[in-house]
Design a protein around this motif. Structure first.
Motif, PDB file in Angstrom:
ATOM      1  N   ASP A 262     -44.669 -22.660  -7.377  1.00 55.31           N
ATOM      2  CA  ASP A 262     -44.085 -24.107  -6.983  1.00 55.31           C
ATOM      3  C   ASP A 262     -43.311 -24.405  -7.758  1.00 55.31           C
ATOM      4  N   PHE A 263     -41.635 -24.668  -7.278  1.00 57.60           N
ATOM      5  CA  PHE A 263     -40.788 -25.396  -7.768  1.00 57.60           C
ATOM      6  C   PHE A 263     -39.969 -26.647  -6.691  1.00 57.60           C
ATOM      7  N   GLY A 264     -41.319 -27.429  -5.874  1.00 61.89           N
ATOM      8  CA  GLY A 264     -40.524 -27.416  -4.810  1.00 61.89           C
ATOM      9  C   GLY A 264     -40.614 -29.193  -6.057  1.00 61.89           C
ATOM     10  N   THR A 265     -40.668 -29.467  -6.895  1.00 58.43           N
ATOM     11  CA  THR A 265     -39.934 -30.805  -7.428  1.00 58.43           C
ATOM     12  C   THR A 265     -39.617 -30.363  -8.388  1.00 58.43           C
ATOM     13  N   VAL A 266     -38.882 -31.013  -9.133  1.00 58.32           N
ATOM     14  CA  VAL A 266     -37.965 -30.493 -10.449  1.00 58.32           C
ATOM     15  C   VAL A 266     -36.337 -31.483 -10.886  1.00 58.32           C
ATOM     16  N   ASP A 267     -36.395 -31.819 -12.123  1.00 58.36           N
ATOM     17  CA  ASP A 267     -35.542 -32.654 -12.624  1.00 58.36           C
ATOM     18  C   ASP A 267     -34.171 -31.851 -12.772  1.00 58.36           C
TER      19      ASP A 267
ATOM     20  N   SER B 289     -38.368 -36.420  -0.257  1.00 55.08           N
ATOM     21  CA  SER B 289     -36.800 -35.720   1.069  1.00 55.08           C
ATOM     22  C   SER B 289     -37.141 -33.785  -0.653  1.00 55.08           C
ATOM     23  N   GLU B 290     -36.744 -34.065  -1.397  1.00 57.92           N
ATOM     24  CA  GLU B 290     -36.520 -32.476  -2.416  1.00 57.92           C
ATOM     25  C   GLU B 290     -37.728 -31.711  -2.290  1.00 57.92           C
ATOM     26  N   GLU B 291     -39.088 -32.618  -2.092  1.00 57.60           N
ATOM     27  CA  GLU B 291     -39.990 -31.303  -1.895  1.00 57.60           C
ATOM     28  C   GLU B 291     -40.246 -31.528  -0.328  1.00 57.60           C
ATOM     29  N   LEU B 292     -40.216 -31.853   0.292  1.00 55.18           N
ATOM     30  CA  LEU B 292     -39.977 -31.264   1.585  1.00 55.18           C
ATOM     31  C   LEU B 292     -38.841 -29.885   2.390  1.00 55.18           C
ATOM     32  N   ASP B 293     -37.655 -29.921   1.885  1.00 59.12           N
ATOM     33  CA  ASP B 293     -36.433 -29.197   1.672  1.00 59.12           C
ATOM     34  C   ASP B 293     -37.210 -27.827   0.972  1.00 59.12           C
ATOM     35  N   TYR B 294     -37.136 -26.930   1.446  1.00 55.98           N
ATOM     36  CA  TYR B 294     -37.661 -24.871   0.796  1.00 55.98           C
ATOM     37  C   TYR B 294     -36.777 -24.784   1.213  1.00 55.98           C
ATOM     38  N   SER B 295     -35.676 -25.503   0.415  1.00 55.30           N
ATOM     39  CA  SER B 295     -33.890 -24.595   0.653  1.00 55.30           C
ATOM     40  C   SER B 295     -33.364 -24.902  -1.336  1.00 55.30           C
ATOM     41  N   LEU B 296     -34.381 -26.278  -1.398  1.00 51.16           N
ATOM     42  CA  LEU B 296     -33.641 -27.145  -2.741  1.00 51.16           C
ATOM     43  C   LEU B 296     -34.923 -25.861  -3.420  1.00 51.16           C
TER      44      LEU B 296
ATOM     45  N   PRO C 180     -46.422 -47.651 -10.488  1.00 54.11           N
ATOM     46  CA  PRO C 180     -45.719 -46.260 -10.440  1.00 54.11           C
ATOM     47  C   PRO C 180     -44.993 -44.985 -10.620  1.00 54.11           C
ATOM     48  N   LEU C 181     -46.015 -44.044 -10.796  1.00 59.28           N
ATOM     49  CA  LEU C 181     -46.116 -42.930 -10.088  1.00 59.28           C
ATOM     50  C   LEU C 181     -46.220 -42.826  -8.721  1.00 59.28           C
ATOM     51  N   ILE C 182     -47.027 -43.743  -7.971  1.00 62.18           N
ATOM     52  CA  ILE C 182     -46.909 -43.404  -6.375  1.00 62.18           C
ATOM     53  C   ILE C 182     -45.320 -43.728  -6.207  1.00 62.18           C
ATOM     54  N   SER C 183     -45.072 -44.622  -6.888  1.00 64.61           N
ATOM     55  CA  SER C 183     -43.641 -45.091  -6.540  1.00 64.61           C
ATOM     56  C   SER C 183     -42.566 -43.990  -6.659  1.00 64.61           C
ATOM     57  N   GLU C 184     -42.557 -43.253  -7.376  1.00 65.18           N
ATOM     58  CA  GLU C 184     -42.037 -41.793  -8.222  1.00 65.18           C
ATOM     59  C   GLU C 184     -42.435 -40.308  -7.705  1.00 65.18           C
ATOM     60  N   LEU C 185     -43.536 -40.572  -6.614  1.00 67.91           N
ATOM     61  CA  LEU C 185     -43.582 -39.641  -6.314  1.00 67.91           C
ATOM     62  C   LEU C 185     -43.054 -39.917  -4.302  1.00 67.91           C
ATOM     63  N   ARG C 186     -42.896 -40.923  -3.836  1.00 66.69           N
ATOM     64  CA  ARG C 186     -42.166 -40.968  -2.962  1.00 66.69           C
ATOM     65  C   ARG C 186     -40.883 -40.789  -3.039  1.00 66.69           C
ATOM     66  N   ASP C 187     -40.287 -41.119  -4.094  1.00 65.58           N
ATOM     67  CA  ASP C 187     -38.967 -40.834  -4.130  1.00 65.58           C
ATOM     68  C   ASP C 187     -38.182 -40.141  -4.319  1.00 65.58           C
ATOM     69  N   ARG C 188     -39.822 -38.320  -4.014  1.00 64.72           N
ATOM     70  CA  ARG C 188     -39.098 -36.820  -4.544  1.00 64.72           C
ATOM     71  C   ARG C 188     -39.427 -36.509  -3.240  1.00 64.72           C
TER      72      ARG C 188
ATOM     73  N   ALA D 297     -46.433 -37.627   7.167  1.00 67.71           N
ATOM     74  CA  ALA D 297     -47.444 -38.111   6.041  1.00 67.71           C
ATOM     75  C   ALA D 297     -47.521 -38.294   5.138  1.00 67.71           C
ATOM     76  N   LEU D 298     -46.274 -37.727   4.390  1.00 70.97           N
ATOM     77  CA  LEU D 298     -46.343 -38.157   2.885  1.00 70.97           C
ATOM     78  C   LEU D 298     -45.852 -39.401   2.499  1.00 70.97           C
ATOM     79  N   LEU D 299     -44.895 -40.242   3.415  1.00 69.66           N
ATOM     80  CA  LEU D 299     -44.220 -41.504   3.364  1.00 69.66           C
ATOM     81  C   LEU D 299     -45.098 -42.459   3.908  1.00 69.66           C
ATOM     82  N   SER D 300     -46.024 -42.499   4.616  1.00 70.12           N
ATOM     83  CA  SER D 300     -47.425 -43.057   5.425  1.00 70.12           C
ATOM     84  C   SER D 300     -48.731 -43.360   3.948  1.00 70.12           C
ATOM     85  N   ASP D 301     -48.866 -42.266   3.871  1.00 67.40           N
ATOM     86  CA  ASP D 301     -49.419 -42.018   2.689  1.00 67.40           C
ATOM     87  C   ASP D 301     -49.886 -42.802   1.678  1.00 67.40           C
TER      88      ASP D 301
END
Length: 482
Positions: free
Chosen positions: A308-313, A197-204, A187-195, A161-165
């Motif tokens: 919420d630490f699902g997205t980090v740099d 896989s990381e956000e879906l991985d709850y172990s990260l 660019p905002l949408i592209s950057e969200l898309r790049d992240r 759903a994330l990727l499709s949206d």
């Protein structure tokens, strides 16, 4: 709604309805004006209807649609005031809530991911979600050892759903652009898309939260809940009460606003220095203001809770020293040195030659918050900056188009800009320079001691306040054009 809509055709149709709806309402508005109603009244109704549809579609779809809405919500400060109200109300809802999963789905997910005996892990489990966001929802529970916990459960099919949206949203990014003047949506949408896989991985996410919780365990200013358990797409952390930052923005006292703003800025700069990680999702739904022993105590007792630490740099050396050094040299008026550093870091492409003095003039408004002891961030300041960099006729817009944002700085840029957007929503007076001196590599020359109190404590009631506030934030908005 019974579940996260997963069929691509269903989600695509809903998202496609957004620009069509915008166009249809514009036609409706024209008809009303021809019929004799004032443009002002029709305009307000038009914005209200658009805001309602925006929340309805983005909120119901969750996934990437809602994530985009949450990212967009921190920039509502840049909207003209006459239309900001309806969008502010609609987008703020996206920071805290979304339609929940059915209880049967939640139980099935927990049984699949924690085991059929998952109930034995909890003394209590509340079926009604405490919060529902873009890719998962949170349930309040009591762990088997008696600790109150938050159980984060990922929606089935969230990844697709994330990727499709986000792919669909990028197709009509230009139509969404007017929602935030001066900001390039694609660019905002592209950057969200790049992240994704990381956000879906709850172990990260669990690893990033553990690192922050351990580092800030005894911190007087910042609170991060400890990780209790993680398995597959389920994450259990300690429960944290507190006043959501969205409520502080809506109804907070001046003391709460200033304290929240100061701590938000402190966390932005100190987090990477202390953990090597940058929390990269700074919308108000991810922060709480926590009282000390007395909820009505002095401002210094309020602490900032971070979720919420699902997205980090990942920044093992902290924020790049180039940022601090170029900021310091800009404040000192060293045009040639600043320009040389920007060229070396890739902010100015080799094929382009710019006037160093013009670049300095472009940057100075951006760093206004660092030029004074204390700066008051306001929506008015944000709107002025958005207008300045968004107007194709302005010199700032023309120069900004010639600058480049290197990939390594993309997420840092978005987080900084988003944080400034939240500070403007708060209307907070912040001693930003203190935080830069304490935590930003390169801002203080190596031969000079840092000027800030590294303990992070605020001045007491008898101490001289940091100084007069001014009107804020070019720094954040200007970066958007780079």
């Amino acid at each position: 709604m019974s579940d996260l809509p997963r069929k691509a055709v269903t989600r695509t149709a809903k998202l496609a309805a957004l620009p069509l709806g915008f166009a249809g309402r514009a036609t409706w508005g024209l008809g009303k004006r021809i019929g004799g109603r004032s443009a002002e009244i029709v305009g307000r109704e038009l914005q209200q209807r658009t805001a309602e549809q925006l929340f309805k579609v983005l909120g119901e779809l969750k996934g990437g649609a809602m994530k985009f809405g949450q990212a967009l919500s921190v920039f509502e400060s840049a909207l003209p005031e006459e239309i900001a109200g309806p969008y502010r109300a609609a987008l703020t809802k996206l920071q805290e809530a979304a339609p929940p999963m059915p209880t049967s789905t939640v139980h099935a997910v927990l049984a699949e991911r924690l085991g059929e005996d998952w109930r034995e892990l909890f003394e209590e489990f509340e079926d009604k979600p405490a919060a529902a966001a873009s890719i998962g929802q949170v349930h309040r529970a009591v762990w088997h050892d008696g600790r109150e916990v938050a159980v984060k459960v990922q929606y089935p099919g969230a990844g697709k759903a994330l990727l499709s949206d986000l792919a669909q949203l990028s197709r009509f990014a230009r139509l969404l652009g007017p929602l935030v003047p001066g900001m390039d949506i694609k660019p905002l949408i592209s950057e969200l898309r790049d992240r994704v896989s990381e956000e879906l991985d709850y172990s990260l996410e669990a690893d990033a939260q553990r690192a922050h919780a351990e580092e800030f365990a005894d911190d007087p200013d910042v609170v991060v809940p400890a990780v209790v358990h993680q398995r597959d797409q389920v994450l259990v952390t300690e429960w944290m009460d507190g006043v959501p930052l969205s409520e502080v923005i809506a109804d907070g006292t001046d003391e709460q606003r200033d304290r929240a703003g100061q701590l938000l800025a402190r966390f932005l700069f100190s987090g990477p220095a202390r953990t090597g990680l940058l929390h990269a999702d700074p919308h108000p739904g991810n922060f709480r203001l926590l009282a000390g022993d007395s909820p009505d105590g002095p401002a210094g007792e309020w602490r900032l809770g971070v979720l919420d630490f699902g997205t980090v740099d990942r920044l093992p050396d902290g924020l790049p020293a180039t940022i601090g050094a170029s900021l310091r040299m800009t404040l000192d008026g060293e045009a040639d040195a600043v320009y040389q550093m920007l060229c070396e870091e890739g902010f100015v492409k080799e094929s382009i030659e710019l006037d160093p003095d013009a670049v300095l003039e472009y940057l100075l408004p951006i760093i206004e918050p660092a030029q004074v002891d204390a700066f008051t961030f306001t929506r008015g300041w944000m709107r002025r900056q958005a207008a300045r960099v968004g107007d194709p006729r302005s010199p700032a817009h023309q120069l900004g188009k010639q600058l480049n944002l290197p990939p390594a700085y993309l997420l840092i840029h978005r987080v900084t800009l988003s944080t400034i957007g939240v500070l403007c929503q708060l209307g907070a007076t912040v001693r930003l320079r203190d935080e830069l001196e304490a935590w930003m590599p390169g801002f203080v020359p190596e031969h000079e001691p840092a000027g800030a109190d590294l303990t992070g404590s605020d001045p007491g009631p008898d101490e001289d306040p940091a100084g007069p506030g001014t009107d804020i934030d070019e720094e954040a908005v200007e970066e958007t054009t780079a």
